[in-house]
Structure formats: C-alpha cells, structure tokens
Scaffold this motif. Sequence first.
Motif, PDB file in Angstrom:
ATOM      1  N   TYR A  45       1.056  -1.284  -0.065  1.00  0.00           N
ATOM      2  CA  TYR A  45       0.095  -0.187  -0.090  1.00  0.00           C
ATOM      3  C   TYR A  45       0.736   1.202  -0.179  1.00  0.00           C
ATOM      4  CZ  TYR A  45      -2.895  -3.717   1.971  1.00  0.00           C
ATOM      5  OH  TYR A  45      -3.488  -4.852   2.154  1.00  0.00           O
ATOM      6  N   MET A  46       0.239   2.216  -0.633  1.00  0.00           N
ATOM      7  CA  MET A  46       0.986   3.566  -0.822  1.00  0.00           C
ATOM      8  C   MET A  46      -0.042   4.553  -0.534  1.00  0.00           C
ATOM      9  SD  MET A  46       3.715   5.162  -3.401  1.00  0.00           S
ATOM     10  CE  MET A  46       2.620   5.008  -4.810  1.00  0.00           C
ATOM     11  N   VAL A  47       0.347   5.827   0.452  1.00  0.00           N
ATOM     12  CA  VAL A  47      -0.531   6.718   0.772  1.00  0.00           C
ATOM     13  C   VAL A  47       0.046   8.186   0.047  1.00  0.00           C
ATOM     14  CG1 VAL A  47      -1.925   7.791   2.657  1.00  0.00           C
ATOM     15  CG2 VAL A  47      -1.506   5.236   2.555  1.00  0.00           C
ATOM     16  N   ILE A  48      -0.954   9.022  -0.186  1.00  0.00           N
ATOM     17  CA  ILE A  48      -0.570  10.306  -0.412  1.00  0.00           C
ATOM     18  C   ILE A  48      -1.378  11.173   0.341  1.00  0.00           C
ATOM     19  CG2 ILE A  48      -0.384  12.004  -2.180  1.00  0.00           C
ATOM     20  CD1 ILE A  48      -0.317   9.993  -4.121  1.00  0.00           C
ATOM     21  N   GLY A  74      -7.937   4.864  -4.442  1.00  0.00           N
ATOM     22  CA  GLY A  74      -9.198   5.443  -3.953  1.00  0.00           C
ATOM     23  C   GLY A  74      -8.869   6.523  -2.900  1.00  0.00           C
ATOM     24  N   TYR A  75      -9.841   7.351  -2.554  1.00  0.00           N
ATOM     25  CA  TYR A  75      -9.610   8.350  -1.520  1.00  0.00           C
ATOM     26  C   TYR A  75     -10.658   8.271  -0.555  1.00  0.00           C
ATOM     27  CZ  TYR A  75     -12.926  11.448  -3.773  1.00  0.00           C
ATOM     28  OH  TYR A  75     -14.145  12.043  -4.209  1.00  0.00           O
ATOM     29  N   GLY A  76     -10.408   8.767   0.534  1.00  0.00           N
ATOM     30  CA  GLY A  76     -11.237   9.083   1.555  1.00  0.00           C
ATOM     31  C   GLY A  76     -10.574   9.985   2.684  1.00  0.00           C
ATOM     32  N   ARG A  77     -11.486  10.025   3.903  1.00  0.00           N
ATOM     33  CA  ARG A  77     -10.725  10.639   5.190  1.00  0.00           C
ATOM     34  C   ARG A  77      -9.448   9.952   5.531  1.00  0.00           C
ATOM     35  NH1 ARG A  77     -16.217  11.054   8.317  1.00  0.00           N
ATOM     36  NH2 ARG A  77     -15.509   9.075   8.995  1.00  0.00           N
ATOM     37  N   THR A  78      -8.375  10.727   6.014  1.00  0.00           N
ATOM     38  CA  THR A  78      -7.066  10.304   6.312  1.00  0.00           C
ATOM     39  C   THR A  78      -7.124   9.316   7.439  1.00  0.00           C
ATOM     40  OG1 THR A  78      -5.888  12.315   5.573  1.00  0.00           O
ATOM     41  CG2 THR A  78      -4.835  10.857   7.217  1.00  0.00           C
ATOM     42  N   SER A 133     -14.036  -0.915  -0.967  1.00  0.00           N
ATOM     43  CA  SER A 133     -14.376  -0.744   0.540  1.00  0.00           C
ATOM     44  C   SER A 133     -15.354   0.351   0.625  1.00  0.00           C
ATOM     45  CB  SER A 133     -13.002  -0.149   1.200  1.00  0.00           C
ATOM     46  OG  SER A 133     -13.464   0.232   2.536  1.00  0.00           O
ATOM     47  N   ASP A 134     -16.333   0.475   1.506  1.00  0.00           N
ATOM     48  CA  ASP A 134     -17.232   1.226   1.728  1.00  0.00           C
ATOM     49  C   ASP A 134     -16.624   2.610   2.279  1.00  0.00           C
ATOM     50  OD1 ASP A 134     -19.394  -0.076   0.613  1.00  0.00           O
ATOM     51  OD2 ASP A 134     -20.172  -0.857   2.624  1.00  0.00           O
ATOM     52  N   LEU A 135     -15.558   2.790   2.542  1.00  0.00           N
ATOM     53  CA  LEU A 135     -14.772   3.807   3.226  1.00  0.00           C
ATOM     54  C   LEU A 135     -14.543   4.862   2.181  1.00  0.00           C
ATOM     55  CD1 LEU A 135     -12.317   2.210   5.831  1.00  0.00           C
ATOM     56  CD2 LEU A 135     -14.712   3.479   6.350  1.00  0.00           C
ATOM     57  N   TRP A 136     -14.359   4.554   0.931  1.00  0.00           N
ATOM     58  CA  TRP A 136     -13.807   5.355   0.135  1.00  0.00           C
ATOM     59  C   TRP A 136     -14.924   6.174  -0.741  1.00  0.00           C
ATOM     60  CZ3 TRP A 136     -10.196   4.185   2.418  1.00  0.00           C
ATOM     61  CH2 TRP A 136      -9.369   2.994   2.592  1.00  0.00           C
ATOM     62  N   VAL A 158      -5.139   9.678  -0.388  1.00  0.00           N
ATOM     63  CA  VAL A 158      -5.445   8.637  -1.181  1.00  0.00           C
ATOM     64  C   VAL A 158      -4.609   7.448  -0.922  1.00  0.00           C
ATOM     65  CG1 VAL A 158      -4.495   8.258  -3.674  1.00  0.00           C
ATOM     66  CG2 VAL A 158      -5.879  10.106  -3.421  1.00  0.00           C
ATOM     67  N   ILE A 159      -5.375   6.311  -1.230  1.00  0.00           N
ATOM     68  CA  ILE A 159      -4.348   4.930  -1.075  1.00  0.00           C
ATOM     69  C   ILE A 159      -4.508   4.401  -2.419  1.00  0.00           C
ATOM     70  CG2 ILE A 159      -6.790   3.833  -0.416  1.00  0.00           C
ATOM     71  CD1 ILE A 159      -5.325   1.698   1.214  1.00  0.00           C
ATOM     72  N   ILE A 160      -3.167   3.834  -2.577  1.00  0.00           N
ATOM     73  CA  ILE A 160      -2.813   3.182  -3.994  1.00  0.00           C
ATOM     74  C   ILE A 160      -2.555   1.822  -3.515  1.00  0.00           C
ATOM     75  CG2 ILE A 160      -1.201   3.261  -5.680  1.00  0.00           C
ATOM     76  CD1 ILE A 160      -1.021   6.258  -5.158  1.00  0.00           C
ATOM     77  N   ALA A 161      -3.022   0.857  -4.293  1.00  0.00           N
ATOM     78  CA  ALA A 161      -2.488  -0.632  -4.210  1.00  0.00           C
ATOM     79  C   ALA A 161      -2.704  -1.234  -5.383  1.00  0.00           C
ATOM     80  CB  ALA A 161      -3.600  -1.399  -3.100  1.00  0.00           C
ATOM     81  N   SER A 162      -2.141  -2.549  -5.451  1.00  0.00           N
ATOM     82  CA  SER A 162      -2.352  -3.610  -6.743  1.00  0.00           C
ATOM     83  C   SER A 162      -3.460  -4.396  -6.109  1.00  0.00           C
ATOM     84  CB  SER A 162      -1.031  -4.282  -6.840  1.00  0.00           C
ATOM     85  OG  SER A 162      -1.229  -5.086  -7.961  1.00  0.00           O
TER      86      SER A 162
END
Length: 596
Positions: A45-48, A74-78, A133-136, A158-162
């Motif tokens: 996972y990588m986060v911006i 995807g993006y959501g609250r930090t 996920s319902d969080l995004w 933002v969360i980035i993943a494969s």
Amino acid sequence: MRFIIAIGVFVVAAILLGIGVTQKLFFSGPEMITLSAEVKPNTPYMVIGGKTLTLHGNTPYITVSGASKGNFVGYGRTDDVKAWIGSDDFDALGYSTNQSKFVLAEGKPLVEDPENPALTELPEQTVISPAGSDLWLGEANAQKAATVPTELDKSMSVIIASDGTANAPGDVTISWPLPSAVPFATGFIIIGGVLALVGLILYLWALRHDRNSQGPRRRGSGPKPPKPRSLSMPKPKSLVSAAAKGRRALPRGSSFVALGLAGVLTVGLSSCSPFQAPQAPAEQATPSATPTPGIEGEPPAVTERQLGVILEKISTVVSSADSTLDANLSATRLIGPAQEIRAANYAIRKVDGGVPALPALAASPITFVMPQATNAWPRQVIAVVQNEKDPSVPTMGLMMIQNSPRDNYHIEYLVTLEPNASVPTVAPANVGSALVMPDSKLLMISPDQLSAAYGSVLMQGEASPYYGLFDLTADTLVTQVGKTYKDQKIGSLSGRASVEFSQSPGTGVPMGLATLDSGAIVTVGLNEVETVKPTEAGASVSLEGQAKTLSGISSSPTGVESTYGLQLAFYVPPLGSTEKIRLLGYTQGLIAAKGL
C-alpha cells in the motif's frame, strides 16, 4: 435580402470564431498543472496525504499504473485510510517543494499514532485488497492505468494498491485543472459555430425561395400576341460564357459551396477546442457542508454522497440474491434479523413459487440520513428510502452497521415505516448523531429492555406493566399480532389443540442514535414462538402454508413450533418526558418451523 441576411450571419460567425480560436491558441495558457512520480514502493500500500493532494487545488485527477496485477486508487478521510491499513506496512508519498520532487518514505502505522487512540485496537485484518471498501469517497480499479477524479481537502488521503499482495504501483500522476485565462473564448467558439449553422440554413432557404420564384407562370386565356421578327443576325455561340448577373447568377453548385463553408467552420470549432480534463461524474460531487452552530464532535460515519454509493452496492447485491434465491449472497450485505427473514423467504419460495417475494430493497431516493458521529468502530447509520412517485414501493427504514474498517456496511434491521410515522428533529447529516448505549439510563426505557417491554404489551395488552409507556393509537402491529389476535387464535383451536405463545430476544443487538430532544431512534429484534399441540390421544397437528413448506412436514402427532421474527423501530423519548414511545416501523415474517 435573404442572401444578405445569410451572408451577414456568416460574417458574424466568422468573427466570433476568429476571436475565440485566437484566444484559445495564443492567450489561454496551460489547462492543467501536472506532477508525476516514478517510485518503487516496497509495500502493498502507498498513501498520498492531503497536503500534497491540495498543492494546486481541491479537485485533482490521480492516475496510477505500473503494477502487473492491477492498479487501484481510492480516496477518503485520512483517519479512514489509516484505519483500513491498520498495522500493515505502507509507504507514504509526499512532494517536497524545496526539492521540487516527490519523496517516498516509510509510512507510520496507525497503531503507533497517538492522535487516534480509539482506532488502535482493531481486529485482525483478513481482507487485503482495498477495492470496493465502503470507506472510499471515490475509487478506480484497472489493469493498466486507473484514474479517479477527486474532490477533497487536506483532511483526506489517497490509498494506492495492486491486489494487496504485490507491491503498490509506482507510476503516479496528479493533475490539477486550472481556471481558464480566457473564460469567454469557449463561448465565442460555441456561439460562432451555432451562427455558422444558422447562416447555412438561411442560405439554403434563400436559395430554395429564389428557385421557386423563377418557375413557369400561367398566362391568360386570350390570344397570344404576334411574335416579333428579329432583324439582327444570330450571334455565334462563344466557348467562353460571361458571368451571369442578377438573381439568376446563382449556379446550382452554390449549395455545395455553402455546405463546405459551414463544414470548415464546424471543423474549426472542434479542432480549436482545447483539451478538457475528464469531468467528474455527477455522483462524485460532494455536497457542501453547512456547519451547525453549537454542535461539535467527531465527523459523521458517512457523507450523504458516500451513503448513496453504499446503498447502490447493497441494493444490487440484494436484488441479485432475490432473483436467484441465494441466501449466501444476501448474507454479504444483510445480517441479523434482516438476513433471517430473507433467508427463510428464499427457502420457502424454492419449494413454493407462489409465495410472494419480500419487497425489493431500493437504493434511492434517500429522504432521511442519520449517521453516527464517530471516528471509531463499530459505526451505525440510519436511512430512509422513500419513492413518493411509486406508492406500490413501501417506505423503508434501514439500520446499518460497519463493524470494522475492512468490513463493509451491513443492514441489520430493514423495516417498513408506519404510514403516519413521525420522527423528532435530528442532527444534520453532515454533523452526525451520538450513539445511545444499550443500557442507557437517560431514556424512558433502555434500548436493551425495549424489546421485552413491547413484547409484554403484545402478549398481555392492557395488563402489561409497560402498557402505559407506548402510544398505540397508530400502532398497526398491535392490531395484527397483539393480545386480541392471540386470544382469537387460542379460541379457534379450543377443544382440538392447545396454543401457547412465547417470546425471545432477536439475534440483532439493540441499536440507537440520539435525537436533538435527547430521545433516540432505537431498533430491536423480537422473536415470537407459536407452539401448537394436539389435545386428543391419537390426534395430530396439521401444518399449512409457509410453515408446512419451511418445516418440510405436513403434520405432527406431537405438535409444531413456528417462530416469527419481528424487526422493530421506535422513537424513545428522554427520561422525564410526557411523550410516549412510538412504533415507527416494523417487519415480521416466518423464520423457522419444525415438528416437536
């Protein structure tokens, strides 16, 4: 005159197109600010963070690629992003303004974050892919390059993943749309193009009118005048004819010339239009939050837009389960009493196709939203879906719960609202409501005692010690399964069989959210058990209808037991109030039947 008007329109169109195209080509400036990074994450996972995402505005487009097993963004609250990652390793991608480049660093796990102690004790994470996920608030998942339009602020990430096992994709591009330096250029081009088409239509109309006016004319009925004899010698035909004059000078190919002119203008209109970044879909627009004075606390569990997306997902799953009678599929989005009634209905309909299906779960329009104000888990949300244009669709109340960050929301209670249900004022959806604990002493009755109290009213009627707590004037459930119904059922079988009624708590936990008058909306479950036994030696009890289908037996010499599940939603006033507890909605159905 018609040709003059058409030519005038063409001239105005050309001027406007010229102005617009000139502005776009020479004065518009850049359309986007784009930053790109090529890094090599060492974690799944990588986060911006929000600071990087809002460097040049709040609506960037994030594109990720480079992973062979798929690319997710995807993006959501930090806090939600970090809670989903939990104790897993992740990399943090930031942008250094001093070095003018992206910097990749090791992320700080949530369990070591002292600012969020309520989120540090999370259950074991079993889901590994963040997709779905319902969080995004928004997400994209693609095999090659995934792009998601966003609308965010510094409190989001933002969360980035494969796929959750391979390293996260390392090719990241963030593009911020810039306001146009020539805001009227596009308007000039559009108006010019429209006028060019209008000029073409006027030109063709004028041409048609001119041709029609030159047709043969009917002469009078009198004798024809004598044709004068020409004394001049005929002129030899010239191989080169002079250009004709006047209205008859319009050749037949003029329409093609006009069409070609309009085509050139139209092509110029399209080719000179600048590159436009893909527009965010309508559902991605975030409603503007209106702060409520005097109300402070944690953020709401979901936003209204986020809830709409969640209900769309749940409705799709439940609709598919309804059509295939797949209880395992419905269990992915329904739990507790809501799932029990639906699973029993599926089992009955598999045997008896004549049994009606339960009402479909609609996803919209959402007319009432009451999220819990919390930054921890579990999270609860109450919603009402009401289609006023279709009275055949019942108004449904939903009590949803998300037990952990990597769990999705499940509906635990799904009730049909009473026709005259009245709900007190609640906190705005962008603020959220406080959770009411099951053993709260601040209400007229605690949520964990509510089911038994109402059950006592159904069993004993006015003799119940809790009878005076409930407003039964508009309660339709009491008239259906209350004491009067039970007495009639016992009397109808008198002499042939005995009937006993008993109750037990439902499988769902009491759930409640506070209203602004210090009361609460509470949902509870209640099971009513009906036991029928023969009273004569050698006699047996026959089963009918759904009980026969669900139990798989037609009669029993020792008796039968049928269990009916009740899902109940109440408004409970605060302690000391002069109001009474009101039933807001309910759903009842057979959930079990067996021979004794």
